[in-house]
Design a protein around this motif. Structure first.
Motif, PDB file in Angstrom:
ATOM      1  N   ASP A 168       0.823  -1.208   0.000  1.00  0.00           N
ATOM      2  CA  ASP A 168       0.000   0.000   0.000  1.00  0.00           C
ATOM      3  C   ASP A 168       0.857   1.257   0.000  1.00  0.00           C
ATOM      4  O   ASP A 168       0.582   2.216  -0.726  1.00  0.00           O
ATOM      5  N   ARG A 169       1.885   1.252   0.833  1.00  0.00           N
ATOM      6  CA  ARG A 169       2.763   2.423   0.875  1.00  0.00           C
ATOM      7  C   ARG A 169       3.468   2.621  -0.462  1.00  0.00           C
ATOM      8  O   ARG A 169       3.615   3.735  -0.952  1.00  0.00           O
ATOM      9  N   GLN A 170       3.910   1.510  -1.073  1.00  0.00           N
ATOM     10  CA  GLN A 170       4.611   1.623  -2.349  1.00  0.00           C
ATOM     11  C   GLN A 170       3.688   2.114  -3.459  1.00  0.00           C
ATOM     12  O   GLN A 170       4.095   2.915  -4.298  1.00  0.00           O
ATOM     13  N   ILE A 171       2.459   1.628  -3.469  1.00  0.00           N
ATOM     14  CA  ILE A 171       1.507   2.062  -4.493  1.00  0.00           C
ATOM     15  C   ILE A 171       1.254   3.556  -4.365  1.00  0.00           C
ATOM     16  O   ILE A 171       1.259   4.296  -5.352  1.00  0.00           O
ATOM     17  N   ARG A 172       1.041   4.007  -3.131  1.00  0.00           N
ATOM     18  CA  ARG A 172       0.759   5.423  -2.917  1.00  0.00           C
ATOM     19  C   ARG A 172       1.940   6.292  -3.372  1.00  0.00           C
ATOM     20  O   ARG A 172       1.765   7.291  -4.058  1.00  0.00           O
ATOM     21  N   MET A 173       3.139   5.899  -2.997  1.00  0.00           N
ATOM     22  CA  MET A 173       4.322   6.656  -3.406  1.00  0.00           C
ATOM     23  C   MET A 173       4.550   6.549  -4.914  1.00  0.00           C
ATOM     24  O   MET A 173       4.904   7.523  -5.577  1.00  0.00           O
ATOM     25  N   GLY A 174       4.331   5.354  -5.440  1.00  0.00           N
ATOM     26  CA  GLY A 174       4.557   5.145  -6.864  1.00  0.00           C
ATOM     27  C   GLY A 174       3.594   5.933  -7.730  1.00  0.00           C
ATOM     28  O   GLY A 174       3.979   6.487  -8.766  1.00  0.00           O
ATOM     29  N   GLU A 175       2.327   5.981  -7.317  1.00  0.00           N
ATOM     30  CA  GLU A 175       1.343   6.773  -8.065  1.00  0.00           C
ATOM     31  C   GLU A 175       1.793   8.224  -8.145  1.00  0.00           C
ATOM     32  O   GLU A 175       1.724   8.857  -9.200  1.00  0.00           O
ATOM     33  N   ALA A 176       2.271   8.756  -7.015  1.00  0.00           N
ATOM     34  CA  ALA A 176       2.707  10.146  -6.999  1.00  0.00           C
ATOM     35  C   ALA A 176       3.888  10.361  -7.931  1.00  0.00           C
ATOM     36  O   ALA A 176       3.942  11.340  -8.675  1.00  0.00           O
ATOM     37  N   SER A 177       4.848   9.432  -7.912  1.00  0.00           N
ATOM     38  CA  SER A 177       6.033   9.616  -8.749  1.00  0.00           C
ATOM     39  C   SER A 177       5.690   9.520 -10.228  1.00  0.00           C
ATOM     40  O   SER A 177       6.198  10.292 -11.042  1.00  0.00           O
ATOM     41  N   PHE A 178       4.815   8.580 -10.602  1.00  0.00           N
ATOM     42  CA  PHE A 178       4.447   8.442 -12.019  1.00  0.00           C
ATOM     43  C   PHE A 178       3.626   9.642 -12.505  1.00  0.00           C
ATOM     44  O   PHE A 178       3.770  10.076 -13.640  1.00  0.00           O
ATOM     45  N   ARG A 179       2.752  10.169 -11.622  1.00  0.00           N
ATOM     46  CA  ARG A 179       1.874  11.262 -12.043  1.00  0.00           C
ATOM     47  C   ARG A 179       2.570  12.622 -12.027  1.00  0.00           C
ATOM     48  O   ARG A 179       2.284  13.494 -12.850  1.00  0.00           O
ATOM     49  N   LEU A 180       3.487  12.813 -11.082  1.00  0.00           N
ATOM     50  CA  LEU A 180       4.037  14.150 -10.861  1.00  0.00           C
ATOM     51  C   LEU A 180       5.457  14.350 -11.382  1.00  0.00           C
ATOM     52  O   LEU A 180       5.926  15.488 -11.444  1.00  0.00           O
ATOM     53  N   SER A 181       6.132  13.285 -11.737  1.00  0.00           N
ATOM     54  CA  SER A 181       7.513  13.419 -12.221  1.00  0.00           C
ATOM     55  C   SER A 181       7.574  13.115 -13.713  1.00  0.00           C
ATOM     56  O   SER A 181       7.546  11.952 -14.123  1.00  0.00           O
ATOM     57  N   PRO A 182       7.651  14.148 -14.562  1.00  0.00           N
ATOM     58  CA  PRO A 182       7.671  13.938 -16.018  1.00  0.00           C
ATOM     59  C   PRO A 182       8.854  13.062 -16.437  1.00  0.00           C
ATOM     60  O   PRO A 182       9.982  13.274 -16.007  1.00  0.00           O
ATOM     61  N   GLY A 183       8.559  12.061 -17.247  1.00  0.00           N
ATOM     62  CA  GLY A 183       9.617  11.208 -17.776  1.00  0.00           C
ATOM     63  C   GLY A 183      10.001  10.040 -16.892  1.00  0.00           C
ATOM     64  O   GLY A 183      10.769   9.170 -17.323  1.00  0.00           O
ATOM     65  N   TRP A 184       9.472   9.987 -15.654  1.00  0.00           N
ATOM     66  CA  TRP A 184       9.860   8.897 -14.759  1.00  0.00           C
ATOM     67  C   TRP A 184       9.407   7.543 -15.292  1.00  0.00           C
ATOM     68  O   TRP A 184      10.126   6.538 -15.165  1.00  0.00           O
ATOM     69  N   ALA A 185       8.243   7.486 -15.918  1.00  0.00           N
ATOM     70  CA  ALA A 185       7.760   6.207 -16.449  1.00  0.00           C
ATOM     71  C   ALA A 185       8.723   5.656 -17.489  1.00  0.00           C
ATOM     72  O   ALA A 185       9.019   4.451 -17.510  1.00  0.00           O
ATOM     73  N   GLU A 186       9.259   6.523 -18.360  1.00  0.00           N
ATOM     74  CA  GLU A 186      10.209   6.071 -19.372  1.00  0.00           C
ATOM     75  C   GLU A 186      11.490   5.548 -18.728  1.00  0.00           C
ATOM     76  O   GLU A 186      12.077   4.561 -19.182  1.00  0.00           O
ATOM     77  N   VAL A 187      11.914   6.215 -17.660  1.00  0.00           N
ATOM     78  CA  VAL A 187      13.114   5.757 -16.943  1.00  0.00           C
ATOM     79  C   VAL A 187      12.873   4.377 -16.335  1.00  0.00           C
ATOM     80  O   VAL A 187      13.722   3.478 -16.423  1.00  0.00           O
ATOM     81  N   VAL A 188      11.715   4.205 -15.715  1.00  0.00           N
ATOM     82  CA  VAL A 188      11.382   2.916 -15.104  1.00  0.00           C
ATOM     83  C   VAL A 188      11.378   1.805 -16.147  1.00  0.00           C
ATOM     84  O   VAL A 188      11.924   0.717 -15.924  1.00  0.00           O
ATOM     85  N   LEU A 189      10.752   2.060 -17.284  1.00  0.00           N
ATOM     86  CA  LEU A 189      10.718   1.047 -18.348  1.00  0.00           C
ATOM     87  C   LEU A 189      12.126   0.688 -18.801  1.00  0.00           C
ATOM     88  O   LEU A 189      12.452  -0.486 -19.002  1.00  0.00           O
ATOM     89  N   ALA A 190      12.989   1.694 -18.964  1.00  0.00           N
ATOM     90  CA  ALA A 190      14.362   1.450 -19.403  1.00  0.00           C
ATOM     91  C   ALA A 190      15.137   0.663 -18.349  1.00  0.00           C
ATOM     92  O   ALA A 190      15.910  -0.256 -18.687  1.00  0.00           O
TER      93      ALA A 190
END
Length: 219
Positions: free
Chosen positions: A161-183
């Motif tokens: 639960d804690r990871q999902i909450r933090m992860g949602e924030a990082s994916f939504r609010l940090s531009p380009g983070w999703a591409e970094v994660v995929l890489a």
């Protein structure tokens, strides 16, 4: 004589519906940290009365997601710097240990991780942050579960639960983070294809460290 009751699934109670609605809204940042919500607005959104909302809020308070203020409402607890640090430390301990344990059985694990990475790419292409986050969590959990230690796997799932909450924030609010994660996940798969366990462990550790850096910048 046949019995149909065995296959019948009872509908969730009003309290359970309110709880699931609230928890999902908090984890998906619909109700962001620092927001003060009232029982009335939650009851209307969840389609229940105030009494089950009160029960749901009490459950969420014990889970550390809200803080109750009598006659005012409930404050969605912001993610603290301490919580981020604690979660990252726990992740490093569990995930790096698991990564080392699974190395001899990496062939089967690689197929599972490749499937979850494909799910992440599809979700990202569709702009579905929630599905992306779910596939990302499953990617990491696959490594932990493959290590074969049920107690560590249970501990890791309690962080979910804690990871999902933090992860949602990082994916939504940090531009380009999703591409970094995929890489970075692709780099982990490439390391599994090689014969250098150090490269694999370094890829896992670097990904956790980069996630920590992004989370700290969002506070």
């Amino acid at each position: 004589m046949t019995h149909s009751s065995g296959s019948r699934v009872s509908a969730p109670s009003a309290a359970e519906r309110a709880y699931q609605h609230l928890k999902r809204s908090i984890l998906e940042q619909v109700y962001p940290g620092g927001l003060l919500i009232s029982e009335g607005e939650v009851a209307e959104a969840a389609g229940v009365s105030r009494t089950p909302v009160r029960e749901a809020l009490l459950r969420l308070e014990t889970e550390g997601l809200v803080r109750l203020y009598p006659k005012r409402g409930a404050l969605i607890r912001p993610v603290s710097a301490r919580e981020i640090a604690d979660v990252i430390e726990a992740r490093r301990l569990v995930e790096l240990h698991a990564a080392e344990r699974v190395w001899p059985r990496r062939a089967q694990l690689r197929d599972d991780l490749a499937r979850w990475l494909d799910e992440m790419r599809r979700a990202h292409a569709a702009g579905d942050v929630t599905a992306l986050m779910a596939a990302d969590r499953a990617f990491h959990a696959s490594v932990v579960e493959a290590a074969g230690n049920e107690i560590l796997a249970e501990l890791y799932h309690r962080l979910r639960d804690r990871q999902i909450r933090m992860g949602e924030a990082s994916f939504r609010l940090s531009p380009g983070w999703a591409e970094v994660v995929l890489a970075e996940h692709a780099a982990q798969l490439a390391a599994l294809d090689g014969d250098d366990v150090r490269a694999w462990l370094d890829a896992v550790g670097a990904h956790i460290d980069n996630a920590a850096t992004v989370l700290r910048t969002l506070r």
